[in-house]
Motif scaffolding. Structure first.
Motif, PDB file in Angstrom:
ATOM      1  N   PRO A 118      13.497   9.499 -12.589  1.00 34.84           N
ATOM      2  CA  PRO A 118      13.572  10.176 -13.887  1.00 34.84           C
ATOM      3  C   PRO A 118      14.066   9.220 -14.969  1.00 34.84           C
ATOM      4  CG  PRO A 118      14.542  11.532 -12.162  1.00 34.84           C
ATOM      5  CD  PRO A 118      14.270  10.197 -11.543  1.00 34.84           C
ATOM      6  N   GLY A 119      13.385   9.256 -16.118  1.00 34.33           N
ATOM      7  CA  GLY A 119      13.760   8.386 -17.220  1.00 34.33           C
ATOM      8  C   GLY A 119      13.062   7.050 -17.237  1.00 34.33           C
ATOM      9  N   ASP A 120      12.366   6.693 -16.143  1.00 35.44           N
ATOM     10  CA  ASP A 120      11.637   5.424 -16.131  1.00 35.44           C
ATOM     11  C   ASP A 120      10.451   5.490 -17.085  1.00 35.44           C
ATOM     12  OD1 ASP A 120      13.274   4.300 -14.258  1.00 35.44           O
ATOM     13  OD2 ASP A 120      11.925   4.604 -12.553  1.00 35.44           O
ATOM     14  N   PRO A 121      10.136   4.390 -17.774  1.00 37.02           N
ATOM     15  CA  PRO A 121       8.914   4.381 -18.587  1.00 37.02           C
ATOM     16  C   PRO A 121       7.680   4.480 -17.705  1.00 37.02           C
ATOM     17  CG  PRO A 121       9.836   2.178 -18.441  1.00 37.02           C
ATOM     18  CD  PRO A 121      10.843   3.106 -17.815  1.00 37.02           C
ATOM     19  N   VAL A 122       6.603   5.023 -18.255  1.00 42.73           N
ATOM     20  CA  VAL A 122       5.353   5.176 -17.509  1.00 42.73           C
ATOM     21  C   VAL A 122       4.531   3.899 -17.645  1.00 42.73           C
ATOM     22  CG1 VAL A 122       3.221   6.500 -17.284  1.00 42.73           C
ATOM     23  CG2 VAL A 122       5.355   7.664 -17.926  1.00 42.73           C
ATOM     24  N   PRO A 123       4.117   3.283 -16.528  1.00 44.53           N
ATOM     25  CA  PRO A 123       3.280   2.079 -16.621  1.00 44.53           C
ATOM     26  C   PRO A 123       2.032   2.348 -17.452  1.00 44.53           C
ATOM     27  CG  PRO A 123       4.048   2.379 -14.369  1.00 44.53           C
ATOM     28  CD  PRO A 123       4.439   3.621 -15.127  1.00 44.53           C
ATOM     29  N   ASP A 124       1.670   1.394 -18.296  1.00 47.74           N
ATOM     30  CA  ASP A 124       0.529   1.563 -19.199  1.00 47.74           C
ATOM     31  C   ASP A 124      -0.786   1.293 -18.475  1.00 47.74           C
ATOM     32  OD1 ASP A 124       1.766   2.202 -21.759  1.00 47.74           O
ATOM     33  OD2 ASP A 124       2.633   0.192 -21.651  1.00 47.74           O
ATOM     34  N   ASP A 125      -1.715   2.213 -18.641  1.00 43.37           N
ATOM     35  CA  ASP A 125      -3.057   2.015 -18.104  1.00 43.37           C
ATOM     36  C   ASP A 125      -3.729   0.853 -18.834  1.00 43.37           C
ATOM     37  OD1 ASP A 125      -2.828   4.134 -16.344  1.00 43.37           O
ATOM     38  OD2 ASP A 125      -3.641   5.590 -17.781  1.00 43.37           O
ATOM     39  N   GLY A 126      -4.492   0.076 -18.095  1.00 39.26           N
ATOM     40  CA  GLY A 126      -5.248  -1.006 -18.714  1.00 39.26           C
ATOM     41  C   GLY A 126      -4.424  -2.225 -19.058  1.00 39.26           C
ATOM     42  N   ALA A 159       0.849  -1.201   0.000  1.00 37.88           N
ATOM     43  CA  ALA A 159       0.000   0.000   0.000  1.00 37.88           C
ATOM     44  C   ALA A 159       0.880   1.244   0.000  1.00 37.88           C
ATOM     45  CB  ALA A 159      -0.907  -0.008   1.228  1.00 37.88           C
ATOM     46  N   GLY A 160       0.644   2.109  -0.944  1.00 42.80           N
ATOM     47  CA  GLY A 160       1.392   3.354  -1.030  1.00 42.80           C
ATOM     48  C   GLY A 160       2.713   3.258  -1.755  1.00 42.80           C
ATOM     49  N   VAL A 161       3.132   2.061  -2.168  1.00 50.18           N
ATOM     50  CA  VAL A 161       4.389   1.911  -2.894  1.00 50.18           C
ATOM     51  C   VAL A 161       4.211   2.402  -4.328  1.00 50.18           C
ATOM     52  CG1 VAL A 161       6.057   0.248  -3.823  1.00 50.18           C
ATOM     53  CG2 VAL A 161       5.216   0.006  -1.475  1.00 50.18           C
ATOM     54  N   GLN A 162       5.053   3.331  -4.731  1.00 51.97           N
ATOM     55  CA  GLN A 162       5.000   3.886  -6.082  1.00 51.97           C
ATOM     56  C   GLN A 162       6.141   3.300  -6.909  1.00 51.97           C
ATOM     57  OE1 GLN A 162       2.505   6.070  -7.099  1.00 51.97           O
ATOM     58  NE2 GLN A 162       1.688   5.626  -5.051  1.00 51.97           N
ATOM     59  N   VAL A 163       5.808   2.734  -8.048  1.00 52.17           N
ATOM     60  CA  VAL A 163       6.839   2.160  -8.917  1.00 52.17           C
ATOM     61  C   VAL A 163       7.118   3.096 -10.084  1.00 52.17           C
ATOM     62  CG1 VAL A 163       6.189  -0.182  -8.297  1.00 52.17           C
ATOM     63  CG2 VAL A 163       5.160   0.879 -10.302  1.00 52.17           C
ATOM     64  N   LEU A 219       9.457  -4.454   0.524  1.00 49.98           N
ATOM     65  CA  LEU A 219       8.823  -5.200  -0.556  1.00 49.98           C
ATOM     66  C   LEU A 219       8.831  -6.690  -0.220  1.00 49.98           C
ATOM     67  CD1 LEU A 219      10.550  -3.474  -3.616  1.00 49.98           C
ATOM     68  CD2 LEU A 219       8.409  -2.836  -2.484  1.00 49.98           C
ATOM     69  N   PRO A 220       7.715  -7.385  -0.435  1.00 41.40           N
ATOM     70  CA  PRO A 220       7.688  -8.832  -0.170  1.00 41.40           C
ATOM     71  C   PRO A 220       8.679  -9.586  -1.041  1.00 41.40           C
ATOM     72  CG  PRO A 220       5.711  -8.133  -1.346  1.00 41.40           C
ATOM     73  CD  PRO A 220       6.406  -6.888  -0.920  1.00 41.40           C
ATOM     74  N   ASN A 221       8.904  -9.082  -2.239  1.00 41.98           N
ATOM     75  CA  ASN A 221       9.896  -9.643  -3.146  1.00 41.98           C
ATOM     76  C   ASN A 221      10.147  -8.631  -4.250  1.00 41.98           C
ATOM     77  OD1 ASN A 221       7.088 -11.439  -3.673  1.00 41.98           O
ATOM     78  ND2 ASN A 221       7.815 -10.278  -5.428  1.00 41.98           N
ATOM     79  N   ILE A 222      11.234  -8.806  -4.960  1.00 37.56           N
ATOM     80  CA  ILE A 222      11.456  -7.976  -6.140  1.00 37.56           C
ATOM     81  C   ILE A 222      10.769  -8.624  -7.339  1.00 37.56           C
ATOM     82  CG2 ILE A 222      13.579  -6.885  -5.371  1.00 37.56           C
ATOM     83  CD1 ILE A 222      15.103  -8.943  -7.106  1.00 37.56           C
ATOM     84  N   GLY A 223      10.635  -7.861  -8.421  1.00 35.71           N
ATOM     85  CA  GLY A 223       9.994  -8.404  -9.607  1.00 35.71           C
ATOM     86  C   GLY A 223      10.863  -9.398 -10.338  1.00 35.71           C
ATOM     87  N   PRO A 246      -0.157  -0.805  -9.705  1.00 36.16           N
ATOM     88  CA  PRO A 246       1.104  -1.179 -10.368  1.00 36.16           C
ATOM     89  C   PRO A 246       2.053  -1.942  -9.454  1.00 36.16           C
ATOM     90  CG  PRO A 246       0.479   1.040 -11.020  1.00 36.16           C
ATOM     91  CD  PRO A 246      -0.496   0.612  -9.948  1.00 36.16           C
ATOM     92  N   ALA A 247       2.160  -1.538  -8.188  1.00 34.97           N
ATOM     93  CA  ALA A 247       3.042  -2.245  -7.260  1.00 34.97           C
ATOM     94  C   ALA A 247       2.570  -3.671  -7.023  1.00 34.97           C
ATOM     95  CB  ALA A 247       3.127  -1.485  -5.936  1.00 34.97           C
ATOM     96  N   GLU A 248       1.268  -3.861  -6.919  1.00 34.08           N
ATOM     97  CA  GLU A 248       0.729  -5.206  -6.715  1.00 34.08           C
ATOM     98  C   GLU A 248       0.966  -6.079  -7.939  1.00 34.08           C
ATOM     99  OE1 GLU A 248      -2.874  -3.905  -3.631  1.00 34.08           O
ATOM    100  OE2 GLU A 248      -3.291  -4.204  -5.770  1.00 34.08           O
ATOM    101  N   ARG A 249       0.844  -5.500  -9.134  1.00 29.55           N
ATOM    102  CA  ARG A 249       1.098  -6.275 -10.352  1.00 29.55           C
ATOM    103  C   ARG A 249       2.568  -6.668 -10.457  1.00 29.55           C
ATOM    104  NH1 ARG A 249      -2.182  -2.246 -12.854  1.00 29.55           N
ATOM    105  NH2 ARG A 249      -0.436  -1.456 -14.090  1.00 29.55           N
ATOM    106  N   LEU A 250       3.459  -5.785 -10.028  1.00 28.17           N
ATOM    107  CA  LEU A 250       4.895  -6.039 -10.165  1.00 28.17           C
ATOM    108  C   LEU A 250       5.442  -6.945  -9.074  1.00 28.17           C
ATOM    109  CD1 LEU A 250       7.551  -5.432 -11.633  1.00 28.17           C
ATOM    110  CD2 LEU A 250       7.757  -3.363 -10.229  1.00 28.17           C
ATOM    111  N   TYR A 251       5.003  -6.757  -7.844  1.00 30.61           N
ATOM    112  CA  TYR A 251       5.594  -7.468  -6.715  1.00 30.61           C
ATOM    113  C   TYR A 251       4.697  -8.543  -6.113  1.00 30.61           C
ATOM    114  CZ  TYR A 251       8.729  -3.428  -6.869  1.00 30.61           C
ATOM    115  OH  TYR A 251       9.608  -2.458  -7.275  1.00 30.61           O
TER     116      TYR A 251
END
Length: 471
Positions: free
Chosen positions: A277-285, A269-273, A395-399, A293-298
């Motif tokens: 700077p320079g990171d790609p923006v996670p795609d909506d949908g 909760a509250g983790v921002q992925v 983080l429970p784990n890394i991606g 996004p954090a739940e999907r990644l981790y």
């Protein structure tokens, strides 16, 4: 709390150039685990760098042959202060990926440290030489300050992490007594972002999947035979979309995690992925609906298409190809049963009319994690938050993937990973680099954890020895 003197010494060692000079020497060894020359350099790195470093820490150092001929040797350093004290196991890897020297930019080179502002460029600066140098430095500073660690230390270095850690699990199983410890404290992989100190407790696993649609020996004219002959490329596209739909959601029930546990959801909760700077923006949908996004990644699984092709995509001809292939990868969290993956995928494809697709599992590394609510994670979280003033991601784990299961599942100990890199470090790519501020802060954080294990403050008593790891 870490003494101000140790903190000052840690920061001064970076600021005065000592750490950078050491890192330059380490980077100068081209320790590629994929080449014959690299394996010679690995042996020299063990003998000329790591063995003296461990000896200086008061360790007895032994080199062990790898039970798997595909892998290189293991180096183990042990410092025993008292059987009544806790034992800490540290881990690192001496090997690096291919240097890719011709692809580095602006005159940089993989085997020479290049300093540009707050960046140290060179192969291994982030993965993993710079990271294990941070921990060696922290231990050295503590010994200089206190004269003893206050715990027993075992340091394990492998030489084949970049080729999948061949032999590591078997070596650990055979040498359980040598590697026995109360906790693993190691550094690899990235922080959440460059500005956020991070503690992670495991890694996702990976499963390589090859789909092969080999229908005939020849290609046939698309005008004369189109509509009569099954097209392998069309078949492959349909087969892939039956496994993972066009917006990234996994369609095979057995390849999805059983659930997203509440303790994982709370930890994320509250983790921002992708916040650097320079990171790609996670795609909506994209990906599993209803997850952050954090739940999907981790906290979830993802099935990615790594390559897909038929015939010559750059120079197509008017012909139905004879064959089409795709390589997929399942990144999966702990709790996912992948033992029957080939059977599940083959059955799913057959149910959807794609029995002509051959399925092959091409490789696997395990997922594992220490319980986020376990005693050691709770202890380390409280200690690090106090040290950083509250700035910490847990983080429970890394991606990605690491040989974490060797420590949690084979050796049966809780695992704490304190990374000293960040997602934009370009590890495995040209222009790999380590950020100076992360190294500077990393030595302080590592020293704080080590010192609190050896000299527990009243407000942060150590977990009771022998408590089981809850997964």
């Amino acid at each position: 709390m870490l003494s101000e003197n140790i903190r000052r010494n840690a920061e001064h060692y970076v600021d005065a150039g000592g750490f950078g000079a050491e890192l330059a020497r380490l980077v100068g060894y081209p320790t590629e685990s994929t080449t014959t020359e690299g394996r010679v350099a690995i042996k020299a790195y063990l003998d000329e760098v790591l063995t003296p470093a461990l000896t200086d820490l008061g360790c007895t150092v032994t080199e062990h042959a790898n039970p798997d001929p595909a892998g290189g040797p293991f180096l183990v350093g042990t410092r025993a202060e008292s059987p009544d004290l806790p034992t800490v196991l540290c881990y690192g890897h001496a090997d690096v990926v291919e240097g890719l020297g011709s692809q580095w930019s602006n005159g940089r080179a993989p085997w020479r440290l290049t300093v540009e502002g707050d960046r140290w460029y060179g192969r291994g600066t982030a993965d993993n030489k710079g990271q294990h140098l941070v921990n060696l430095t922290a231990l050295r500073l503590l010994l200089a300050e206190r004269g003893e660690l206050g715990f027993n230390l075992t340091m394990l270095f492998e030489t084949g992490e970049e080729i999948g850690s061949p032999g590591l699990a078997e070596f650990a199983a055979t040498h359980r007594e040598l590697l026995a410890a109360d906790v693993l404290l190691a550094s690899d992989g990235p922080r959440l972002d460059a500005d956020t100190p991070t503690l992670f407790l495991g890694s996702r696993g990976g499963l390589g999947i090859e789909l092969d649609v080999d229908l005939r020996s020849d290609s046939y004219h698309s005008g004369n035979w189109g509509g009569l002959l099954r097209n392998p490329a069309t078949t492959l596209a349909g087969a892939v979309s039956s496994l993972v739909e066009g917006h990234g959601r996994i369609r095979v029930p057995g390849l999805r995690p059983p659930e997203l546990p509440e303790e994982i959801r709370a930890a994320l909760a509250g983790v921002q992925v992708a916040a650097s700077p320079g990171d790609p923006v996670p795609d909506d949908g994209w990906g599993e609906p209803g997850l952050t996004p954090a739940e999907r990644l981790y906290g979830w699984n993802t099935l990615e298409v790594l390559s897909l092709g038929a015939a010559d995509v750059d120079h197509p001809v008017n012909a139905i190809p004879a064959r089409a292939k795709a390589v997929l990868q399942l990144r999966y969290v702990a709790g996912t049963d992948v033992d029957r993956a080939a059977e599940l995928i083959t059955g799913h494809l057959a149910e959807h009319g794609y029995s002509m697709v051959d399925v092959r599992i091409t490789g696997r590394f395990a997922a594992s994690r220490t319980d986020v609510g376990g005693p050691w994670p709770r202890w380390a979280t409280a200690l690090l938050r106090e040290t950083t003033g509250g700035n910490l991601a847990v983080l429970p784990n890394i991606g990605g993937s690491l040989p974490n299961a060797v420590f949690t599942d084979v050796l049966g100990m809780p695992a704490l990973w304190l990374p000293h890199s960040y997602p934009g470090c370009l590890q495995h790519a040209p222009d790999e680099h380590l950020l100076v501020p992360i190294a500077r802060e990393g030595i302080v954080l590592a020293a704080a954890l080590f010192d609190a294990i050896g000299h527990p403050p009243a407000e942060h008593p150590l977990p009771v020895r022998g408590q089981e790891v809850v997964r």
